[in-house]
Design a protein around this motif. Structure first.
Motif, PDB file in Angstrom:
ATOM      1  N   PHE A  38      36.212  22.704  45.310  1.00  0.00           N
ATOM      2  CA  PHE A  38      35.343  21.980  44.367  1.00  0.00           C
ATOM      3  C   PHE A  38      35.133  20.519  44.768  1.00  0.00           C
ATOM      4  O   PHE A  38      34.015  20.009  44.752  1.00  0.00           O
ATOM      5  N   ILE A  74      47.915  27.868  48.294  1.00  0.00           N
ATOM      6  CA  ILE A  74      47.507  28.938  47.375  1.00  0.00           C
ATOM      7  C   ILE A  74      46.200  28.526  46.705  1.00  0.00           C
ATOM      8  O   ILE A  74      46.123  27.457  46.086  1.00  0.00           O
ATOM      9  N   GLY A  77      41.307  29.212  41.689  1.00  0.00           N
ATOM     10  CA  GLY A  77      39.867  29.005  41.506  1.00  0.00           C
ATOM     11  C   GLY A  77      39.333  27.873  42.373  1.00  0.00           C
ATOM     12  O   GLY A  77      38.134  27.582  42.346  1.00  0.00           O
ATOM     13  N   VAL A  81      41.413  18.855  41.803  1.00  0.00           N
ATOM     14  CA  VAL A  81      40.783  17.700  42.445  1.00  0.00           C
ATOM     15  C   VAL A  81      41.616  17.218  43.637  1.00  0.00           C
ATOM     16  O   VAL A  81      41.095  16.630  44.583  1.00  0.00           O
ATOM     17  N   ASN A  84      44.731  20.863  46.945  1.00  0.00           N
ATOM     18  CA  ASN A  84      45.894  21.494  47.577  1.00  0.00           C
ATOM     19  C   ASN A  84      45.726  22.982  47.863  1.00  0.00           C
ATOM     20  O   ASN A  84      46.627  23.609  48.428  1.00  0.00           O
ATOM     21  N   ALA A  85      44.604  23.540  47.472  1.00  0.00           N
ATOM     22  CA  ALA A  85      44.368  24.960  47.751  1.00  0.00           C
ATOM     23  C   ALA A  85      44.143  25.205  49.247  1.00  0.00           C
ATOM     24  O   ALA A  85      44.173  26.347  49.704  1.00  0.00           O
ATOM     25  N   ALA A 114      44.908  36.637  39.136  1.00  0.00           N
ATOM     26  CA  ALA A 114      44.885  35.186  39.331  1.00  0.00           C
ATOM     27  C   ALA A 114      43.593  34.633  39.928  1.00  0.00           C
ATOM     28  O   ALA A 114      43.408  33.425  39.985  1.00  0.00           O
ATOM     29  N   GLY A 141      39.383  27.855  37.644  1.00  0.00           N
ATOM     30  CA  GLY A 141      40.236  29.034  37.780  1.00  0.00           C
ATOM     31  C   GLY A 141      41.304  29.103  36.691  1.00  0.00           C
ATOM     32  O   GLY A 141      41.885  28.079  36.331  1.00  0.00           O
ATOM     33  N   ALA A 143      44.219  30.360  37.038  1.00  0.00           N
ATOM     34  CA  ALA A 143      45.581  30.301  37.589  1.00  0.00           C
ATOM     35  C   ALA A 143      46.138  28.872  37.590  1.00  0.00           C
ATOM     36  O   ALA A 143      47.133  28.580  36.912  1.00  0.00           O
ATOM     37  N   LEU A 145      44.950  26.274  36.223  1.00  0.00           N
ATOM     38  CA  LEU A 145      44.852  25.685  34.883  1.00  0.00           C
ATOM     39  C   LEU A 145      46.035  26.105  34.007  1.00  0.00           C
ATOM     40  O   LEU A 145      46.691  25.266  33.384  1.00  0.00           O
ATOM     41  N   LEU A 147      49.004  27.384  34.914  1.00  0.00           N
ATOM     42  CA  LEU A 147      50.321  26.994  35.445  1.00  0.00           C
ATOM     43  C   LEU A 147      50.622  25.513  35.187  1.00  0.00           C
ATOM     44  O   LEU A 147      51.776  25.108  35.110  1.00  0.00           O
ATOM     45  N   GLY A 197      52.374  25.505  40.638  1.00  0.00           N
ATOM     46  CA  GLY A 197      52.651  26.564  41.610  1.00  0.00           C
ATOM     47  C   GLY A 197      53.907  26.323  42.429  1.00  0.00           C
ATOM     48  O   GLY A 197      54.024  26.820  43.544  1.00  0.00           O
ATOM     49  N   GLY A 200      56.358  29.930  43.041  1.00  0.00           N
ATOM     50  CA  GLY A 200      55.901  31.193  43.596  1.00  0.00           C
ATOM     51  C   GLY A 200      54.414  31.376  43.344  1.00  0.00           C
ATOM     52  O   GLY A 200      53.754  30.507  42.766  1.00  0.00           O
ATOM     53  N   VAL A 201      53.906  32.510  43.794  1.00  0.00           N
ATOM     54  CA  VAL A 201      52.481  32.811  43.596  1.00  0.00           C
ATOM     55  C   VAL A 201      52.350  33.743  42.397  1.00  0.00           C
ATOM     56  O   VAL A 201      52.879  34.862  42.412  1.00  0.00           O
ATOM     57  N   ALA A 202      51.666  33.273  41.377  1.00  0.00           N
ATOM     58  CA  ALA A 202      51.428  34.121  40.201  1.00  0.00           C
ATOM     59  C   ALA A 202      50.263  35.043  40.530  1.00  0.00           C
ATOM     60  O   ALA A 202      49.187  34.577  40.916  1.00  0.00           O
ATOM     61  N   PHE A 308      29.086  19.727  36.557  1.00  0.00           N
ATOM     62  CA  PHE A 308      30.187  19.727  37.534  1.00  0.00           C
ATOM     63  C   PHE A 308      29.928  20.739  38.648  1.00  0.00           C
ATOM     64  O   PHE A 308      30.682  21.686  38.838  1.00  0.00           O
TER      65      PHE A 308
HETATM   66  C1  LIG Z   1      35.157  20.588  36.307  1.00  0.00           C
HETATM   67  C2  LIG Z   1      36.596  20.687  35.887  1.00  0.00           C
HETATM   68  C3  LIG Z   1      36.909  20.806  34.545  1.00  0.00           C
HETATM   69  C4  LIG Z   1      38.239  20.905  34.127  1.00  0.00           C
HETATM   70  N1  LIG Z   1      38.523  21.050  32.799  1.00  0.00           N
HETATM   71  C5  LIG Z   1      39.797  21.245  32.406  1.00  0.00           C
HETATM   72  C6  LIG Z   1      40.112  21.489  31.042  1.00  0.00           C
HETATM   73  O1  LIG Z   1      39.248  21.518  30.172  1.00  0.00           O
HETATM   74  N2  LIG Z   1      41.401  21.679  30.713  1.00  0.00           N
HETATM   75  C7  LIG Z   1      42.405  21.659  31.638  1.00  0.00           C
HETATM   76  O2  LIG Z   1      43.549  21.878  31.272  1.00  0.00           O
HETATM   77  N3  LIG Z   1      42.141  21.419  32.930  1.00  0.00           N
HETATM   78  C8  LIG Z   1      40.862  21.222  33.333  1.00  0.00           C
HETATM   79  N4  LIG Z   1      40.590  20.986  34.650  1.00  0.00           N
HETATM   80  C9  LIG Z   1      41.705  20.834  35.601  1.00  0.00           C
HETATM   81  C10 LIG Z   1      42.162  22.186  36.079  1.00  0.00           C
HETATM   82  O3  LIG Z   1      43.159  22.652  35.194  1.00  0.00           O
HETATM   83  C11 LIG Z   1      42.744  22.065  37.493  1.00  0.00           C
HETATM   84  O4  LIG Z   1      41.727  21.633  38.360  1.00  0.00           O
HETATM   85  C12 LIG Z   1      43.337  23.377  37.991  1.00  0.00           C
HETATM   86  O5  LIG Z   1      44.120  23.102  39.118  1.00  0.00           O
HETATM   87  C13 LIG Z   1      42.275  24.385  38.356  1.00  0.00           C
HETATM   88  O6  LIG Z   1      42.864  25.576  38.754  1.00  0.00           O
HETATM   89  P1  LIG Z   1      42.252  26.408  39.978  1.00  0.00           P
HETATM   90  O7  LIG Z   1      42.983  27.693  40.054  1.00  0.00           O
HETATM   91  O8  LIG Z   1      40.762  26.449  39.859  1.00  0.00           O
HETATM   92  O9  LIG Z   1      42.592  25.432  41.173  1.00  0.00           O
HETATM   93  P2  LIG Z   1      43.172  25.635  42.662  1.00  0.00           P
HETATM   94  O10 LIG Z   1      42.700  24.420  43.383  1.00  0.00           O
HETATM   95  O11 LIG Z   1      42.863  26.944  43.220  1.00  0.00           O
HETATM   96  O12 LIG Z   1      44.711  25.547  42.415  1.00  0.00           O
HETATM   97  C14 LIG Z   1      45.351  24.348  42.121  1.00  0.00           C
HETATM   98  C15 LIG Z   1      46.799  24.466  42.495  1.00  0.00           C
HETATM   99  O13 LIG Z   1      47.420  25.383  41.592  1.00  0.00           O
HETATM  100  C16 LIG Z   1      48.337  26.187  42.302  1.00  0.00           C
HETATM  101  N5  LIG Z   1      47.902  27.584  42.161  1.00  0.00           N
HETATM  102  C17 LIG Z   1      46.641  28.053  41.995  1.00  0.00           C
HETATM  103  N6  LIG Z   1      46.682  29.380  41.846  1.00  0.00           N
HETATM  104  C18 LIG Z   1      47.970  29.750  41.913  1.00  0.00           C
HETATM  105  C19 LIG Z   1      48.654  30.981  41.801  1.00  0.00           C
HETATM  106  N7  LIG Z   1      47.998  32.103  41.583  1.00  0.00           N
HETATM  107  N8  LIG Z   1      49.994  30.982  41.900  1.00  0.00           N
HETATM  108  C20 LIG Z   1      50.676  29.841  42.127  1.00  0.00           C
HETATM  109  N9  LIG Z   1      50.087  28.646  42.239  1.00  0.00           N
HETATM  110  C21 LIG Z   1      48.749  28.606  42.121  1.00  0.00           C
HETATM  111  C22 LIG Z   1      48.367  25.710  43.729  1.00  0.00           C
HETATM  112  O14 LIG Z   1      49.384  24.755  43.856  1.00  0.00           O
HETATM  113  C23 LIG Z   1      47.032  25.039  43.888  1.00  0.00           C
HETATM  114  O15 LIG Z   1      47.037  24.006  44.828  1.00  0.00           O
HETATM  115  C24 LIG Z   1      39.268  20.883  35.088  1.00  0.00           C
HETATM  116  C25 LIG Z   1      38.952  20.755  36.440  1.00  0.00           C
HETATM  117  C26 LIG Z   1      37.630  20.656  36.841  1.00  0.00           C
HETATM  118  C27 LIG Z   1      37.313  20.508  38.280  1.00  0.00           C
END
Ligand SMILES: Cc1cc2nc3c(=O)[nH]c(=O)nc-3n(C[C@H](O)[C@H](O)[C@H](O)COP(=O)(O)OP(=O)(O)OC[C@H]3O[C@@H](n4cnc5c(N)ncnc54)[C@H](O)[C@@H]3O)c2cc1C
Length: 461
Positions: A38, A74, A77, A81, A84-85, A114, A141, A143, A145, A147, A197, A200-202, A308
């Motif tokens: 993103f 990992i 979604g 920001v 770290n994915a 996830a 995502g 996941a 969010l 965690l 995260g 472990g990996v959920a 966004f």
């Molecule tokens: C536009 C936008 C709006 C947002 N709005 C909100 C909101 O309303 N409320 C809120 O709480 N947050 C919000 N967020 C923040 C959001 O919670 C984080 O960006 C979160 O990391 C997104 O999860 P992801 O799986 O998409 O991210 P990823 O970048 O895929 O994962 C982030 C980190 O989580 C860990 N991780 C991901 N998946 C797994 C897994 N399956 N097992 C273990 N570790 C894992 C890894 O360490 C990874 O680096 C928002 C973010 C954005 C960009």
């Protein structure tokens, strides 16, 4: 951090053959789209991307990374920001193909893999008139969010996303698949509800669902002239609002450059009561716009998506804020008036009600209080504007320091150093280190807001 060592081709081929999903390398079609996240400031090139088709692939990937000492990232979604994915030279486990979900409308639960986004999850649960707390932008995502905590429109009534987690399947660093719940591996269950995260990996999340919708949702906007008075009033209103109502205030600039203040709302009880509860807010002053109306929960969840889009440049600074004082409002208005990018903004997402009443010791999420998740969300399109936008964001954040509480919501952190990571985990940091020692003593899962095991504390990160 050193990149992972190159592997012999036969070893990589064997790994690829053991996966049900695809193993991508830099020369493969789709590699660039799959490594993209993103936040467009992140441009990293992993040596391998395992597009996981299921838990078996995750187990293979974790074991392969451990055996060959690979830098492991990992991808849920892909919306963090911090970015770290993905890594330079490492192995990315991309869970985004894992989109299975089963809703049990009788028990009001959902088992969700996830790789789902919030919108995909809501699509399935809302078919039964059910939902649970997730974030407010549907492309995020579930996941990452969940965690990290998960703050969204239903937090006042139903708590955070992590408070609605009944269990999760977690592949740990030794390659075992554990169920974490109140009955099994309770310490792990505690840690994954706010500890990210690190352990472990959920692969699968089981959530409690609730009857939700239609909701009374939408927003109000005020011009700069009314901004001060409106924000003062909003703060009073928010601090006494019922659990069914959750709100988020924002400050930004209109296309003509003028400052605009807004508040978005979700009332998840009866529409009639919601109309009554929201009347004082809606009749305050002369809003430029009032589009609050009954709507489906999914419509509300996806309403801000267009603001966004994937791939813009992002730089965020955030902290918890309890009192929206006149002085804080002045600083906010002053900085927003000088905001270099018209698509940036400031958000104050309200955390209250059920989310704030949970015992702080019950989960790893430490900051149980009635407060705002204050976020300076800087975004711009042209990388050559980065310096100016980052400078403005830092100066604004610095000027807001006198008004902040200690601590920050872990999911808003960028790459901000170890002290900020410790602030995010707050009073739970030591307990998280003990858990890290038990489940990931070599820090295989380190591309995250990292809790370092005891053996590595003090070593350079
Ligand atoms: C536009 C936008 C709006 C947002 N709005 C909100 C909101 O309303 N409320 C809120 O709480 N947050 C919000 N967020 C923040 C959001 O919670 C984080 O960006 C979160 O990391 C997104 O999860 P992801 O799986 O998409 O991210 P990823 O970048 O895929 O994962 C982030 C980190 O989580 C860990 N991780 C991901 N998946 C797994 C897994 N399956 N097992 C273990 N570790 C894992 C890894 O360490 C990874 O680096 C928002 C973010 C954005 C960009």
């Amino acid at each position: 951090m050193p990149a992972s060592k190159p592997l012999e081709e036969a070893v990589v081929q064997e790994f690829a053959a053991n996966l049900r999903g695809e193993l991508m390398r830099p020369e493969d079609d789709g590699y660039d789209a799959t490594r993209a996240v993103f936040n467009g400031t992140i441009d990293k090139r992993p040596a391998m991307i395992a597009r996981c088709a299921g838990t078996g692939d995750v187990v293979q990937g974790v074991s392969f990374a451990r055996t060959h000492d690979l830098l492991l990232s990992i991808h849920g979604g892909g919306h963090s920001v911090a970015g770290n994915a993905v890594s330079d030279g490492g192995l990315m486990l991309d869970l985004s193909p894992m989109k299975g979900i089963r809703v049990d409308p009788v028990r009001r639960t959902a088992q969700a893999q996830a790789g789902l986004t919030l919108g995909e999850f809501d699509h399935e649960t809302q078919a039964f008139g059910l939902a649970t707390t997730l974030g407010v932008v549907s492309v995020t995502g579930i996941a990452g969010l969940t965690l990290g905590g998960g703050l969204g429109w239903l937090n006042g009534k139903h708590g955070l996303a992590c408070d609605n987690l009944l269990s999760a399947d977690v592949v740990t660093a030794d390659g075992r698949l554990l169920t974490a719940s109140d009955e099994e591996n309770e310490d792990l269950f505690w840690g994954i509800r706010g500890g990210g995260g690190n352990f472990g990996v959920a692969t699968l999340f089981e959530y409690q669902l609730h009857p939700v919708g239609p909701v009374l949702g939408g927003g109000l906007r005020y011009s700069a002239g009314e901004a001060r008075d409106f924000l003062r009033f909003y703060h009073e209103f928010a601090s006494t609002c019922p659990d069914e109502l959750s709100t988020a205030a924002s400050l930004g600039r209109a296309p003509d450059g003028s400052v605009v203040v807004g508040v978005a709302v979700c009332y998840c009880g009866s529409i009639e009561t919601g109309e009554r509860v929201l009347r004082p807010l809606r009749t305050f002053g002369s809003p430029l716009e009032d589009n609050i109306q009954p709507m489906s929960y999914r419509a509300l969840q996806s309403a801000p998506d267009a603001e966004f889009p994937f791939g813009r440049q992002h730089y965020w600074k955030s902290s918890w804020l309890k009192h929206l004082s006149d002085e804080a409002i002045e600083v906010m208005l002053r900085f927003v008036a000088e905001m270099p990018s018209l698509i940036s903004g400031v958000g104050l997402q309200q955390m209250h009600g059920a989310a704030s009443r949970v015992d702080p010791a019950a989960t790893a999420f430490p900051y149980r209080d009635e407060h705002y998740d204050f976020l300076i969300l800087s975004q711009w399109s042209d990388p050559s504007d980065s310096e100016e936008n980052i400078r403005w964001t830092r100066a604004f954040f610095e000027a807001m320091q006198p008004f902040f509480e200690t601590g920050v919501y872990v999911n808003n952190l960028g790459e901000e150093g170890e002290d900020r990571v410790k602030e995010a985990y707050g009073a739970h940091y030591e307990r998280l280190v003990a858990l890290k020692d038990k489940y990931d003593p070599t820090n295989l899962f380190r591309l995250n807001q990292n809790v370092r095991p005891m053996a590595q504390s003090g070593a350079p990160s």
